[in-house]
Design a protein around this motif. Structure first.
Motif, PDB file in Angstrom:
ATOM      1  N   PHE A   1       0.835  -1.205   0.000  1.00  0.00           N
ATOM      2  CA  PHE A   1       0.000   0.000   0.000  1.00  0.00           C
ATOM      3  C   PHE A   1       0.867   1.251   0.000  1.00  0.00           C
ATOM      4  CE2 PHE A   1      -2.809  -3.253   1.672  1.00  0.00           C
ATOM      5  CZ  PHE A   1      -3.995  -2.991   1.010  1.00  0.00           C
ATOM      6  N   ALA A   2       1.990   1.185   0.728  1.00  0.00           N
ATOM      7  CA  ALA A   2       2.877   2.344   0.810  1.00  0.00           C
ATOM      8  C   ALA A   2       3.469   2.687  -0.551  1.00  0.00           C
ATOM      9  CB  ALA A   2       3.993   2.073   1.822  1.00  0.00           C
ATOM     10  N   LEU A   3       3.914   1.668  -1.296  1.00  0.00           N
ATOM     11  CA  LEU A   3       4.543   1.933  -2.587  1.00  0.00           C
ATOM     12  C   LEU A   3       3.525   2.279  -3.665  1.00  0.00           C
ATOM     13  CD1 LEU A   3       7.280  -0.859  -2.612  1.00  0.00           C
ATOM     14  CD2 LEU A   3       7.566   1.583  -2.125  1.00  0.00           C
ATOM     15  N   VAL A   4       2.439   1.514  -3.721  1.00  0.00           N
ATOM     16  CA  VAL A   4       1.426   1.795  -4.743  1.00  0.00           C
ATOM     17  C   VAL A   4       0.735   3.126  -4.467  1.00  0.00           C
ATOM     18  CG1 VAL A   4      -0.720   0.948  -5.804  1.00  0.00           C
ATOM     19  CG2 VAL A   4       1.114  -0.657  -5.238  1.00  0.00           C
ATOM     20  N   GLY A   5       0.650   3.504  -3.191  1.00  0.00           N
ATOM     21  CA  GLY A   5       0.019   4.769  -2.825  1.00  0.00           C
ATOM     22  C   GLY A   5       0.902   5.981  -3.004  1.00  0.00           C
ATOM     23  N   ASP A   6       2.172   5.763  -3.338  1.00  0.00           N
ATOM     24  CA  ASP A   6       3.107   6.865  -3.563  1.00  0.00           C
ATOM     25  C   ASP A   6       3.045   7.257  -5.036  1.00  0.00           C
ATOM     26  OD1 ASP A   6       5.212   8.570  -3.942  1.00  0.00           O
ATOM     27  OD2 ASP A   6       6.747   7.209  -3.150  1.00  0.00           O
ATOM     28  N   ARG A   7       2.517   8.433  -5.334  1.00  0.00           N
ATOM     29  CA  ARG A   7       2.309   8.840  -6.729  1.00  0.00           C
ATOM     30  C   ARG A   7       3.601   8.913  -7.519  1.00  0.00           C
ATOM     31  NH1 ARG A   7       0.760  15.177  -7.166  1.00  0.00           N
ATOM     32  NH2 ARG A   7       1.011  14.580  -9.347  1.00  0.00           N
ATOM     33  N   TRP A   8       4.750   9.019  -6.821  1.00  0.00           N
ATOM     34  CA  TRP A   8       6.040   9.112  -7.501  1.00  0.00           C
ATOM     35  C   TRP A   8       6.693   7.753  -7.696  1.00  0.00           C
ATOM     36  CZ3 TRP A   8       5.701  13.620  -9.414  1.00  0.00           C
ATOM     37  CH2 TRP A   8       5.148  14.667  -8.679  1.00  0.00           C
ATOM     38  N   SER A   9       6.078   6.719  -7.146  1.00  0.00           N
ATOM     39  CA  SER A   9       6.625   5.371  -7.267  1.00  0.00           C
ATOM     40  C   SER A   9       6.199   4.734  -8.584  1.00  0.00           C
ATOM     41  CB  SER A   9       6.135   4.500  -6.101  1.00  0.00           C
ATOM     42  OG  SER A   9       6.428   3.134  -6.336  1.00  0.00           O
ATOM     43  N   ARG A  10       7.099   3.974  -9.199  1.00  0.00           N
ATOM     44  CA  ARG A  10       6.753   3.247 -10.414  1.00  0.00           C
ATOM     45  C   ARG A  10       5.604   2.287 -10.161  1.00  0.00           C
ATOM     46  NH1 ARG A  10       7.915  -1.551 -12.790  1.00  0.00           N
ATOM     47  NH2 ARG A  10       9.226  -2.234 -11.050  1.00  0.00           N
ATOM     48  N   MET A  11       5.491   1.780  -8.917  1.00  0.00           N
ATOM     49  CA  MET A  11       4.434   0.827  -8.592  1.00  0.00           C
ATOM     50  C   MET A  11       3.043   1.432  -8.764  1.00  0.00           C
ATOM     51  SD  MET A  11       6.260  -1.737  -7.958  1.00  0.00           S
ATOM     52  CE  MET A  11       8.010  -1.953  -7.684  1.00  0.00           C
ATOM     53  N   SER A  12       2.948   2.745  -8.616  1.00  0.00           N
ATOM     54  CA  SER A  12       1.639   3.399  -8.740  1.00  0.00           C
ATOM     55  C   SER A  12       1.137   3.436 -10.179  1.00  0.00           C
ATOM     56  CB  SER A  12       1.701   4.825  -8.182  1.00  0.00           C
ATOM     57  OG  SER A  12       2.494   5.654  -9.025  1.00  0.00           O
ATOM     58  N   THR A  13       2.012   3.129 -11.124  1.00  0.00           N
ATOM     59  CA  THR A  13       1.643   3.208 -12.537  1.00  0.00           C
ATOM     60  C   THR A  13       1.264   1.848 -13.124  1.00  0.00           C
ATOM     61  OG1 THR A  13       3.894   2.847 -13.403  1.00  0.00           O
ATOM     62  CG2 THR A  13       3.287   5.103 -12.776  1.00  0.00           C
ATOM     63  N   VAL A  14       1.411   0.787 -12.336  1.00  0.00           N
ATOM     64  CA  VAL A  14       1.151  -0.565 -12.847  1.00  0.00           C
ATOM     65  C   VAL A  14      -0.315  -0.912 -12.615  1.00  0.00           C
ATOM     66  CG1 VAL A  14       1.768  -2.996 -12.694  1.00  0.00           C
ATOM     67  CG2 VAL A  14       3.529  -1.240 -12.355  1.00  0.00           C
ATOM     68  N   LEU A  15      -1.084  -0.981 -13.692  1.00  0.00           N
ATOM     69  CA  LEU A  15      -2.541  -1.159 -13.598  1.00  0.00           C
ATOM     70  C   LEU A  15      -2.905  -2.635 -13.706  1.00  0.00           C
ATOM     71  CD1 LEU A  15      -3.698   1.888 -15.754  1.00  0.00           C
ATOM     72  CD2 LEU A  15      -3.237   1.772 -13.286  1.00  0.00           C
ATOM     73  N   LEU A  16      -2.641  -3.362 -12.623  1.00  0.00           N
ATOM     74  CA  LEU A  16      -2.963  -4.785 -12.539  1.00  0.00           C
ATOM     75  C   LEU A  16      -3.732  -5.014 -11.248  1.00  0.00           C
ATOM     76  CD1 LEU A  16       0.501  -6.315 -13.573  1.00  0.00           C
ATOM     77  CD2 LEU A  16      -1.561  -6.219 -14.994  1.00  0.00           C
ATOM     78  N   PHE A  17      -4.967  -4.534 -11.195  1.00  0.00           N
ATOM     79  CA  PHE A  17      -5.691  -4.567  -9.928  1.00  0.00           C
ATOM     80  C   PHE A  17      -5.865  -5.982  -9.398  1.00  0.00           C
ATOM     81  CE2 PHE A  17      -9.819  -4.920  -7.681  1.00  0.00           C
ATOM     82  CZ  PHE A  17      -9.387  -4.357  -6.489  1.00  0.00           C
ATOM     83  N   ALA A  18      -6.257  -6.922 -10.251  1.00  0.00           N
ATOM     84  CA  ALA A  18      -6.504  -8.292  -9.780  1.00  0.00           C
ATOM     85  C   ALA A  18      -5.238  -8.888  -9.170  1.00  0.00           C
ATOM     86  CB  ALA A  18      -7.011  -9.161 -10.927  1.00  0.00           C
ATOM     87  N   TYR A  19      -4.127  -8.756  -9.856  1.00  0.00           N
ATOM     88  CA  TYR A  19      -2.867  -9.317  -9.356  1.00  0.00           C
ATOM     89  C   TYR A  19      -2.426  -8.608  -8.081  1.00  0.00           C
ATOM     90  CZ  TYR A  19       2.028 -10.710  -9.151  1.00  0.00           C
ATOM     91  OH  TYR A  19       3.247 -11.192  -8.738  1.00  0.00           O
ATOM     92  N   ASN A  20      -2.426  -7.274  -8.104  1.00  0.00           N
ATOM     93  CA  ASN A  20      -1.979  -6.516  -6.927  1.00  0.00           C
ATOM     94  C   ASN A  20      -2.823  -6.844  -5.702  1.00  0.00           C
ATOM     95  OD1 ASN A  20      -0.407  -5.369  -8.906  1.00  0.00           O
ATOM     96  ND2 ASN A  20      -0.998  -3.254  -8.471  1.00  0.00           N
ATOM     97  N   ALA A  21      -4.139  -6.868  -5.890  1.00  0.00           N
ATOM     98  CA  ALA A  21      -5.035  -7.140  -4.768  1.00  0.00           C
ATOM     99  C   ALA A  21      -4.853  -8.562  -4.260  1.00  0.00           C
ATOM    100  CB  ALA A  21      -6.493  -6.907  -5.191  1.00  0.00           C
ATOM    101  N   SER A  22      -4.633  -9.506  -5.172  1.00  0.00           N
ATOM    102  CA  SER A  22      -4.441 -10.893  -4.740  1.00  0.00           C
ATOM    103  C   SER A  22      -3.166 -11.035  -3.917  1.00  0.00           C
ATOM    104  CB  SER A  22      -4.408 -11.831  -5.952  1.00  0.00           C
ATOM    105  OG  SER A  22      -3.192 -11.730  -6.679  1.00  0.00           O
ATOM    106  N   LYS A  23      -2.123 -10.327  -4.300  1.00  0.00           N
ATOM    107  CA  LYS A  23      -0.873 -10.427  -3.549  1.00  0.00           C
ATOM    108  C   LYS A  23      -0.965  -9.685  -2.210  1.00  0.00           C
ATOM    109  CE  LYS A  23       1.523 -13.100  -6.200  1.00  0.00           C
ATOM    110  NZ  LYS A  23       1.934 -14.446  -5.735  1.00  0.00           N
ATOM    111  N   ALA A  24      -1.794  -8.642  -2.147  1.00  0.00           N
ATOM    112  CA  ALA A  24      -2.056  -8.008  -0.849  1.00  0.00           C
ATOM    113  C   ALA A  24      -2.755  -9.006   0.077  1.00  0.00           C
ATOM    114  CB  ALA A  24      -2.901  -6.751  -1.030  1.00  0.00           C
TER     115      ALA A  24
END
Length: 242
Positions: A147-170
């Protein structure tokens, strides 16, 4: 009594899973290389055995509970215990995209493999892990679940639009923490590993890290000493922020 440690790795027929199997074999483990496709799994086993490693193929589809139960029953009959379980099998399905666009079937299929499958495998093998005394469970996760990395607008992680995968790994991270809490004091340590973006079918063959580099953190967690950590997510450089 066989004192060689036994490790089972799901999705071990290719990519990071095969490399985890290779590195655990090099560390002296008997490795049970689990794969959904038995033919592809056997090709990987032949490759690893040709390197002098003690690797045995196991047919295991994490989305098929009959397959999972059969695999657990076979391991119980053959070895009586399991020292390490690496939950590596996972998918990034076609059609995974932003929250506003992802289809329900994509979400369902992703969670079926990445979360429900992982939990089902863990439950099936937990009695064998308890038999080992000081066992290790390693769940493959991702920085995309932070959440910290994806929630950081300057992080590359915030630009990866894979909701199903990201949510499953959370969800995998939560399973890791809750199971670690549940198993405190039993000798079983539970952690998650972020391999980073590796040159595999899933990560993209032009990715900067090799499968061997990505596997290293999972292998390190699989071989922790008794006083090692539990209930955390680790990348190559240390603990990941939540």
């Amino acid at each position: 009594m066989n004192t060689t440690k036994i490790a089972l790795v799901t999705g071990a027929n290719k990519g990071i899973g095969k490399e985890i199997a290779r590195q655990l074999g090099q560390a002296g483990f008997t490795v049970l290389a689990a794969a959904r496709d038995q033919e592809r799994g056997q090709l990987a086993v032949k490759e690893l055995v040709a390197e002098g490693l003690d690797v045995v193929g196991v047919q295991l589809d994490v989305t098929d509970q009959a397959s999972v139960r059969a695999a657990a029953g076979w391991v119980a009959a053959e070895y009586g215990r399991l020292d390490v379980l690496v939950n590596n099998a996972a998918i990034i399905p076609a059609g995974d995209t932003a929250v506003s666009e992802v289809e329900a079937d994509v979400l369902r299929s992703t969670f079926e493999t990445n979360v429900i499958g992982l939990v089902g495998v863990t439950q099936a093998f937990l009695p064998l892990l308890r038999n080992a005394g000081e066992a290790r469970i390693v769940n493959l996760s991702s920085a995309l679940a932070s959440f910290a990395l994806v929630g950081d607008r300057w992080s590359r992680m915030s630009t990866v639009l894979l909701f199903a995968y990201n949510a499953s790994k959370a969800a995998v991270n939560m399973a890791t923490v809750m199971l670690a809490n549940e198993l405190r004091g039993t000798g079983i340590l539970v952690n998650a590993a972020d391999p980073g973006q590796c040159a595999t079918d899933m990560g993209g063959l032009d990715s900067p890290r090799t499968a061997a580099e990505g596997a290293a953190v999972a292998v390190r967690l699989a071989t922790l000493d008794a006083d090692g950590p539990t209930g955390h997510v680790y990348a190559e450089d240390g603990r990941l922020p939540w």
